[in-house]
Design a protein around this motif. Structure first.
Motif, PDB file in Angstrom:
ATOM      1  N   UNK A 161       2.697  -0.896   3.927  1.00  0.00           N
ATOM      2  CA  UNK A 161       2.857   0.419   3.300  1.00  0.00           C
ATOM      3  C   UNK A 161       4.309   0.566   2.864  1.00  0.00           C
ATOM      4  N   UNK A 162       4.499   0.914   1.589  1.00  0.00           N
ATOM      5  CA  UNK A 162       5.860   1.010   1.053  1.00  0.00           C
ATOM      6  C   UNK A 162       6.217   2.405   0.565  1.00  0.00           C
ATOM      7  N   UNK A 163       5.259   3.322   0.586  1.00  0.00           N
ATOM      8  CA  UNK A 163       5.560   4.685   0.157  1.00  0.00           C
ATOM      9  C   UNK A 163       4.614   5.655   0.853  1.00  0.00           C
TER      10      UNK A 163
ATOM     11  N   UNK B  16      11.107   4.471   8.799  1.00  0.00           N
ATOM     12  CA  UNK B  16      10.244   3.396   8.311  1.00  0.00           C
ATOM     13  C   UNK B  16      10.794   2.660   7.085  1.00  0.00           C
ATOM     14  N   UNK B  17      11.847   3.153   6.471  1.00  0.00           N
ATOM     15  CA  UNK B  17      12.403   2.470   5.308  1.00  0.00           C
ATOM     16  C   UNK B  17      11.472   2.445   4.121  1.00  0.00           C
ATOM     17  N   UNK B  18      10.727   3.522   3.897  1.00  0.00           N
ATOM     18  CA  UNK B  18       9.780   3.606   2.791  1.00  0.00           C
ATOM     19  C   UNK B  18      10.194   4.735   1.856  1.00  0.00           C
ATOM     20  N   UNK B  19       9.639   4.701   0.646  1.00  0.00           N
ATOM     21  CA  UNK B  19       9.812   5.833  -0.257  1.00  0.00           C
ATOM     22  C   UNK B  19       8.974   6.999   0.263  1.00  0.00           C
TER      23      UNK B  19
ATOM     24  N   UNK C  76       2.732   9.299  -5.921  1.00  0.00           N
ATOM     25  CA  UNK C  76       3.287   8.389  -4.913  1.00  0.00           C
ATOM     26  C   UNK C  76       3.416   6.974  -5.464  1.00  0.00           C
ATOM     27  N   UNK C  77       2.423   6.533  -6.231  1.00  0.00           N
ATOM     28  CA  UNK C  77       2.527   5.220  -6.877  1.00  0.00           C
ATOM     29  C   UNK C  77       3.687   5.193  -7.863  1.00  0.00           C
ATOM     30  N   UNK C  78       3.879   6.283  -8.574  1.00  0.00           N
ATOM     31  CA  UNK C  78       4.987   6.348  -9.531  1.00  0.00           C
ATOM     32  C   UNK C  78       6.329   6.267  -8.829  1.00  0.00           C
TER      33      UNK C  78
ATOM     34  N   UNK D 249       0.834  -1.192   0.000  1.00  0.00           N
ATOM     35  CA  UNK D 249       0.000   0.000   0.000  1.00  0.00           C
ATOM     36  C   UNK D 249       0.877   1.254   0.000  1.00  0.00           C
ATOM     37  N   UNK D 250       0.213   2.364  -0.265  1.00  0.00           N
ATOM     38  CA  UNK D 250       0.828   3.666  -0.058  1.00  0.00           C
ATOM     39  C   UNK D 250      -0.094   4.461   0.862  1.00  0.00           C
TER      40      UNK D 250
END
Length: 347
Positions: free
Chosen positions: A143-145, A180-183, A332-334, A85-86
């Motif tokens: 959640x990754x971004x 969090x180690x996310x984009x 954000x998806x991009x 997810x973002x």
């Protein structure tokens, strides 16, 4: 001596091929390895290997076998839109309070959860944002971004001019990324609004459009797309039309913008500057200070400075928050498309 570079290059090509297959399946919705190979131009063997890797990682799900036409039926694969997810946060400045509208979104752009958090003006700071993100990531570990839209100028993930002083010079992007180690992307609200409007129009050719906003209690701003690309400027200051040399102090500009007798000519001077420099095809007006009838009035005022043949199409942006969130979700998806191996510290 050449082993390292060759290995690195091989890994880069593999990641690029994985991303190509990933994006192709997202677009196709579902397909067999032969269909993916045809769409990507990769070999069937390469596609098979990538599909199995993505399947093992949980990014794909297997559907029923394809109906056989005489040979061995082929496996159909579908991208797992809930693999990760973002989270998108729209930070908004108000007169009596500030707010954050948020949405947790899957990889297909579908909203899983949304809500709005309000706070007193002096309490809108980085701690308030971090607490909300912490809570959402705890509830949605995949959640990754994180995308954050803010009312102000942003350079290298740091806000340097804003209607929310507590957020100025705060390294939001770096702090969230480290924890969090996310984009993480932090972007100007008007850039996101014009980007969302542009993406929703699905133009066949690259166009130039501008969105200008006039909000009660705030100074004006603009989002600019030139030939299909956001124009941010050298230090991401483009569109900060409140800083135009209009011969007014900030206090006087604020007063005239909030006075109906002086609003139209002042807004037209700022918009005329945008038209002269950008020569856009479309110019959209929005904000609580703009009433439907103001669009034609401001256009007529602009004609005092701009020849008719160079005037853009004027329009009122009825639902700017929808365009704002659409732009934030899309961007954000991009950001995940090129972030192929995130450091997932919390897993």
């Amino acid at each position: 001596m050449t082993k390292g570079p060759i290995t690195n290059n091989t890994m880069r090509v593999k990641k690029m091929n994985q991303e190509l297959v990933r994006q192709t399946l997202k677009t196709m919705k579902q397909g067999t390895k032969s269909m993916v190979a045809q769409a990507t131009g990769l070999s069937v063997a390469t596609c098979r290997s990538i599909l199995l890797d993505l399947l093992d990682a949980g990014e794909l799900v297997e559907l029923d076998l394809e109906e056989s036409s005489g040979g061995r039926p082929a496996q159909i694969y579908k991208y797992n839109e809930n693999y990760s997810y973002i989270v998108c946060l729209m930070v908004k400045a108000g007169i009596d309070h500030h707010s954050i509208s948020y949405a947790v979104v899957n990889l297909a752009g579908e909203t899983v959860e949304k809500g709005c958090e309000m706070t007193e003006i002096e309490q809108m700071n980085e701690a308030f944002i971090y607490q909300l993100i912490d809570r959402l990531i705890e509830n949605y570990p995949h959640i990754r971004a994180v995308g954050i839209g803010v009312p102000g100028a942003v350079h290298q993930g740091v806000i340097n001019v804003s209607d929310i002083p507590n957020l100025v010079h705060v390294p939001l992007a770096a702090s969230i990324r480290e924890k969090h180690g996310v984009e993480v992307i932090v972007e100007n609200d008007m850039n996101l609004t014009v980007y969302g409007l542009y993406q929703k129009q699905e133009y066949e050719d690259e166009k130039s459009i501008v969105v200008a906003t006039f909000i009660e209690g705030s100074f004006p701003g603009a989002g600019i797309m030139i030939d299909g690309h956001i124009h941010r400027g050298n230090t991401r200051f483009a569109g900060e039309i409140a800083f135009l040399p209009l011969g007014l102090t900030p206090d006087e500009q604020f007063r005239q913008l909030h006075n109906r007798d002086t609003f139209h000519p002042l807004a037209a001077r700022a918009i005329s500057s945008l038209i002269v420099v950008m020569n856009p095809e479309t110019l959209a007006l929005t904000g609580s200070l703009v009433q439907p009838a103001d669009v034609d009035i401001i256009r007529n005022e602009c004609q005092k400075y701009i020849p008719e043949m160079h005037m853009p199409q004027f329009r009122l942006l009825d639902e700017p928050d929808e365009d704002y969130m659409y732009g934030l979700i899309t961007m954000t998806l991009e950001s995940l498309s090129y972030a192929l191996e995130l450091v997932e510290k919390r897993r």
